[in-house]
Write a protein that holds these residues in place. Sequence first.
Motif, PDB file in Angstrom:
ATOM      1  N   UNK A  15      34.802 120.459  23.749  1.00  0.00           N
ATOM      2  CA  UNK A  15      35.373 121.649  24.364  1.00  0.00           C
ATOM      3  C   UNK A  15      35.016 121.808  25.821  1.00  0.00           C
ATOM      4  N   UNK A  16      34.086 121.005  26.298  1.00  0.00           N
ATOM      5  CA  UNK A  16      33.644 121.099  27.679  1.00  0.00           C
ATOM      6  C   UNK A  16      34.535 120.324  28.632  1.00  0.00           C
ATOM      7  N   UNK A  17      34.095 120.255  29.885  1.00  0.00           N
ATOM      8  CA  UNK A  17      34.877 119.622  30.947  1.00  0.00           C
ATOM      9  C   UNK A  17      34.029 118.675  31.772  1.00  0.00           C
ATOM     10  N   UNK A  18      34.695 117.690  32.335  1.00  0.00           N
ATOM     11  CA  UNK A  18      34.093 116.770  33.299  1.00  0.00           C
ATOM     12  C   UNK A  18      35.156 116.429  34.331  1.00  0.00           C
ATOM     13  N   UNK A  19      34.704 116.055  35.520  1.00  0.00           N
ATOM     14  CA  UNK A  19      35.620 115.581  36.550  1.00  0.00           C
ATOM     15  C   UNK A  19      35.151 114.227  37.039  1.00  0.00           C
ATOM     16  N   UNK A  20      35.972 113.227  36.801  1.00  0.00           N
ATOM     17  CA  UNK A  20      35.667 111.895  37.290  1.00  0.00           C
ATOM     18  C   UNK A  20      36.280 111.697  38.669  1.00  0.00           C
ATOM     19  N   UNK A  21      35.573 110.955  39.499  1.00  0.00           N
ATOM     20  CA  UNK A  21      36.063 110.597  40.827  1.00  0.00           C
ATOM     21  C   UNK A  21      36.004 109.091  40.989  1.00  0.00           C
ATOM     22  N   UNK A  22      36.877 108.573  41.814  1.00  0.00           N
ATOM     23  CA  UNK A  22      36.889 107.143  42.112  1.00  0.00           C
ATOM     24  C   UNK A  22      37.239 106.972  43.578  1.00  0.00           C
ATOM     25  N   UNK A  23      36.309 106.387  44.323  1.00  0.00           N
ATOM     26  CA  UNK A  23      36.521 106.134  45.743  1.00  0.00           C
ATOM     27  C   UNK A  23      36.872 104.668  45.945  1.00  0.00           C
ATOM     28  N   UNK A  24      37.925 104.435  46.727  1.00  0.00           N
ATOM     29  CA  UNK A  24      38.385 103.065  46.969  1.00  0.00           C
ATOM     30  C   UNK A  24      38.084 102.630  48.391  1.00  0.00           C
ATOM     31  N   UNK A  25      37.725 101.363  48.527  1.00  0.00           N
ATOM     32  CA  UNK A  25      37.605 100.772  49.845  1.00  0.00           C
ATOM     33  C   UNK A  25      38.844  99.930  50.089  1.00  0.00           C
ATOM     34  N   UNK A  26      39.086  99.552  51.349  1.00  0.00           N
ATOM     35  CA  UNK A  26      40.265  98.757  51.653  1.00  0.00           C
ATOM     36  C   UNK A  26      41.435  99.624  52.075  1.00  0.00           C
ATOM     37  N   UNK A  27      42.474  98.968  52.581  1.00  0.00           N
ATOM     38  CA  UNK A  27      43.578  99.701  53.193  1.00  0.00           C
ATOM     39  C   UNK A  27      44.791  99.871  52.294  1.00  0.00           C
ATOM     40  N   UNK A  28      44.705  99.373  51.061  1.00  0.00           N
ATOM     41  CA  UNK A  28      45.894  99.416  50.213  1.00  0.00           C
ATOM     42  C   UNK A  28      45.973 100.645  49.321  1.00  0.00           C
TER      43      UNK A  28
END
Length: 126
Positions: A15-28
């Motif tokens: 019933x809870x919540x989470x927020x995933x993040x994903x940081x990308x390197x590169x120009x694409x």
Amino acid sequence: QVQLVESGGGLVQAGGSLRLSCVASGRTFSSRAVGWFRQTPGKEREFVAGITWNGGSTYYADSVKGRLTISRDNAKSTVYLQMNSLKPEDTAVYYCVLRSQYYGGVYWAASAVDYWGQGTQVTVSS
């Protein structure tokens, strides 16, 4: 080359919540569709959510529709997965992905992915 680094996983009650993040390197990053897959032990990786390069279209697995929301910020080269109303069956390692430029629309098979992150563990307790 592109590197994808996920964060935000952890242990949460049902019933809870989470927020995933994903940081990308590169120009694409800003020109490609990105998404999230997940995997549990003994099973193949499965598609969770995807978003087009400009955020104009989003795609979800039926099992997560209405509970998970994908978004992106191209200025920050970041894709997010907001996870609400989590269930024990959402427990998995979650992978951020960059889809190949040769695929489009609703095609989100693992074979269409060019780059994978290292994964972040999400555990939902009952």
